[in-house]
Design an enzyme around this catalytic site. Structure first.
Site, mmCIF file in Angstrom:
data_model
loop_
_atom_site.group_PDB
_atom_site.id
_atom_site.type_symbol
_atom_site.label_atom_id
_atom_site.label_comp_id
_atom_site.label_asym_id
_atom_site.label_seq_id
_atom_site.Cartn_x
_atom_site.Cartn_y
_atom_site.Cartn_z
ATOM 1 N N HIS A 205 0.799 -1.229 0.000
ATOM 2 C CA HIS A 205 0.000 0.000 0.000
ATOM 3 C C HIS A 205 0.831 1.279 0.000
ATOM 4 C CE1 HIS A 205 0.898 0.072 4.319
ATOM 5 N NE2 HIS A 205 0.712 1.367 4.210
HETATM 6 C C1 UD1 Z 1 -1.835 5.463 5.553
HETATM 7 C C2 UD1 Z 1 -0.554 5.982 6.187
HETATM 8 C C3 UD1 Z 1 0.459 4.866 6.350
HETATM 9 C C4 UD1 Z 1 -0.171 3.640 6.987
HETATM 10 C C5 UD1 Z 1 -1.401 3.235 6.191
HETATM 11 C C6 UD1 Z 1 -2.095 2.004 6.731
HETATM 12 C C7 UD1 Z 1 -0.041 8.304 5.746
HETATM 13 C C8 UD1 Z 1 0.787 9.253 4.970
HETATM 14 N N1 UD1 Z 1 0.048 7.045 5.400
HETATM 15 O O1 UD1 Z 1 -1.596 5.220 4.197
HETATM 16 O O2 UD1 Z 1 1.514 5.327 7.176
HETATM 17 O O3 UD1 Z 1 0.781 2.579 7.004
HETATM 18 O O4 UD1 Z 1 -2.322 4.317 6.207
HETATM 19 O O5 UD1 Z 1 -3.076 1.549 5.825
HETATM 20 O O6 UD1 Z 1 -0.749 8.712 6.634
HETATM 21 N N2 UD1 Z 1 -8.920 4.831 0.724
HETATM 22 C C9 UD1 Z 1 -10.180 4.354 0.499
HETATM 23 N N3 UD1 Z 1 -10.909 3.937 1.568
HETATM 24 C C10 UD1 Z 1 -10.449 3.969 2.852
HETATM 25 C C11 UD1 Z 1 -9.154 4.468 3.055
HETATM 26 C C12 UD1 Z 1 -8.413 4.883 1.989
HETATM 27 O O7 UD1 Z 1 -10.647 4.288 -0.630
HETATM 28 O O8 UD1 Z 1 -11.150 3.577 3.767
HETATM 29 C C13 UD1 Z 1 -8.064 5.227 -0.442
HETATM 30 C C14 UD1 Z 1 -8.101 6.672 -0.773
HETATM 31 O O9 UD1 Z 1 -8.769 6.847 -1.962
HETATM 32 C C15 UD1 Z 1 -6.624 7.084 -0.902
HETATM 33 C C16 UD1 Z 1 -5.871 6.001 -0.211
HETATM 34 O O10 UD1 Z 1 -6.726 4.875 -0.153
HETATM 35 O O11 UD1 Z 1 -6.231 7.159 -2.234
HETATM 36 C C17 UD1 Z 1 -5.568 6.368 1.216
HETATM 37 O O12 UD1 Z 1 -4.460 7.124 1.268
HETATM 38 P P1 UD1 Z 1 -3.900 7.636 2.673
HETATM 39 O O13 UD1 Z 1 -4.923 8.365 3.418
HETATM 40 O O14 UD1 Z 1 -2.575 8.255 2.403
HETATM 41 O O15 UD1 Z 1 -3.706 6.305 3.520
HETATM 42 P P2 UD1 Z 1 -2.851 5.037 3.247
HETATM 43 O O16 UD1 Z 1 -2.314 4.904 1.886
HETATM 44 O O17 UD1 Z 1 -3.716 3.947 3.722
#
Ligand code: UD1
Length: 361
Positions: A205
């Site tokens: 991820h």
């Molecule tokens: C975040 C953390 C990372 C952690 C991870 C665990 C940061 C910078 N990164 O990354 O340290 O290891 O969580 O998973 O804070 N999305 C959905 N549904 C959800 C959640 C996310 O669709 O319920 C998608 C969003 O569209 C987005 C991405 O996933 O594009 C989430 O990005 P972000 O908020 O940076 O979180 P993670 O990549 O999960």
């Protein structure tokens, strides 16, 4: 004393559950929970709250996904409003996500002490948003709870020596509490038709892997070429990027079971039974060790160097699929199993330190 806990992403729900339970079992400290909404799907958030018996958040900020800066800025502004209404004595943050940084920055600006659980971790790779979040949070924190001796030493090198506590790893508390319940309750092996030690578990991820088409293609090629059973719970970001970079065909092999993100009990179960785990997650590397499953880390470096030194974790880099495949095929279960993460009493230790701060213990 009032403690305001900030969580927002999946691993933080796991880290917060045991300490939150401890805090709620007594009356000296009142805990208020703020969920930023960084993770919001049912299976990335609500499923964890119900399974881990985390109380419903007192404040749900509903921030959701956005660009790094905008997401963090929106959290900062909303957390500030909550701090002004709740007026906590301490703000408690976990790990290294944007929610961690927003919580600690909002508190520091209002001179509210910050307590950081999982302090002192370093990858020394400033391209990772998590590394920026950790370094800044540690430098803003008053109480620093370190999972390992390496973490304590990292802080010392940066001049942070006061109120640094080596507490062990709070995720180990959760594993000890939930492992047997998970293995008993989860039916994921039957659902997926997989047998213990007859499949690899894969999670990817991190932005450094998902947002670079070469790296993402390299990782997906490994799964096809490995030609073994693979269980691959797909993180929403990874799913989006695979579609965006037109890589879906690399997931079409019959040996790859692509599934939605799974809950904590299912995850502990597939981690425990896997032949080995391939991951770019920090938490999953640790859980692999705690559950005695060998790990292959799909990154250029790791914060959990103790697991590498102990021979249970192998950092492959993500330059070419053959190098990764060679490591996976050579991976064995080491005989020695040193105690790296404490005794599973981290939440108790942190709780006692917090109580001392009330002056009543
Ligand atoms: C975040 C953390 C990372 C952690 C991870 C665990 C940061 C910078 N990164 O990354 O340290 O290891 O969580 O998973 O804070 N999305 C959905 N549904 C959800 C959640 C996310 O669709 O319920 C998608 C969003 O569209 C987005 C991405 O996933 O594009 C989430 O990005 P972000 O908020 O940076 O979180 P993670 O990549 O999960």
């Amino acid at each position: 004393m009032k403690i305001l806990t900030v969580v927002g992403a999946r691993p933080q729900f796991v880290k917060a559950c045991m300490l939150s339970r401890k805090l709620r079992s007594q009356s000296i400290i009142k805990e208020v929970i703020v969920h930023t909404g960084q993770h919001y799907n049912h299976n990335m958030s609500d499923a964890f709250f119900s399974q881990l018996a985390l109380p419903k958040p007192d404040h749900n900020l509903g921030i959701g996904s956005d660009k790094q800066g905008k997401q963090t800025a929106r959290m900062l502004s909303k957390i500030e409003e909550v701090l002004l209404s709740e007026r906590p004595d301490i703000v408690l943050v976990y790990g290294d996500t944007n929610s961690t940084l927003a919580g600690s920055l909002a508190a520091s600006k209002h001179h509210i002490p910050v307590a950081h659980v999982e302090a002192g971790l370093r990858s020394f790779n400033k391209k990772m948003p998590e590394e920026i979040n950790r370094v800044l949070t540690d430098h803003m924190s008053t109480l620093l709870f370190c999972p390992t001796q390496t973490a304590v030493e990292n802080l010392e090198k940066e001049g942070i020596r006061n109120e640094v506590y080596m507490t062990g790893d709070i995720m180990y508390d959760a594993i000890l509490h939930y492992k047997s319940i998970a293995l008993h309750q989860s039916n994921i092996c039957a659902r997926l038709n997989i047998k213990p030690k007859n499949y690899y578990l894969v999670t990817v991820h991190r932005a450094e892997n998902t947002d670079d088409p070469h790296r993402l293609r390299t990782l997906l090629k490994v799964l096809t070429q490995l030609n073994e059973n693979i269980v691959f719970p797909l993180h929403p970001r990874t799913k989006q990027r695979i579609k965006h970079w037109n890589l879906l065909d690399l997931l079409s092999s019959k040996n790859i079971k692509v599934i939605e993100p799974i809950n904590y009990f299912d995850m502990l179960t597939v981690e425990s039974h896997a032949k080995a785990i391939l991951t770019d997650s920090g938490g999953v590397q640790k859980e692999a060790y705690m559950l005695r499953t060998p790990c292959i880390t799909l990154r250029d470096e790791t914060e959990w160097i103790e697991t590498v030194q102990a021979g249970w974790n192998h950092v492959t880099g993500v330059s070419d699929s053959q190098t990764i495949l060679d490591v996976v095929r050579k991976t064995i279960v080491p005989k020695a199993y040193p105690n790296l993460f404490g005794n599973g009493d981290t939440s108790e230790t942190i709780y006692k330190i917090l109580c001392k701060k009330t002056g009543k213990h």
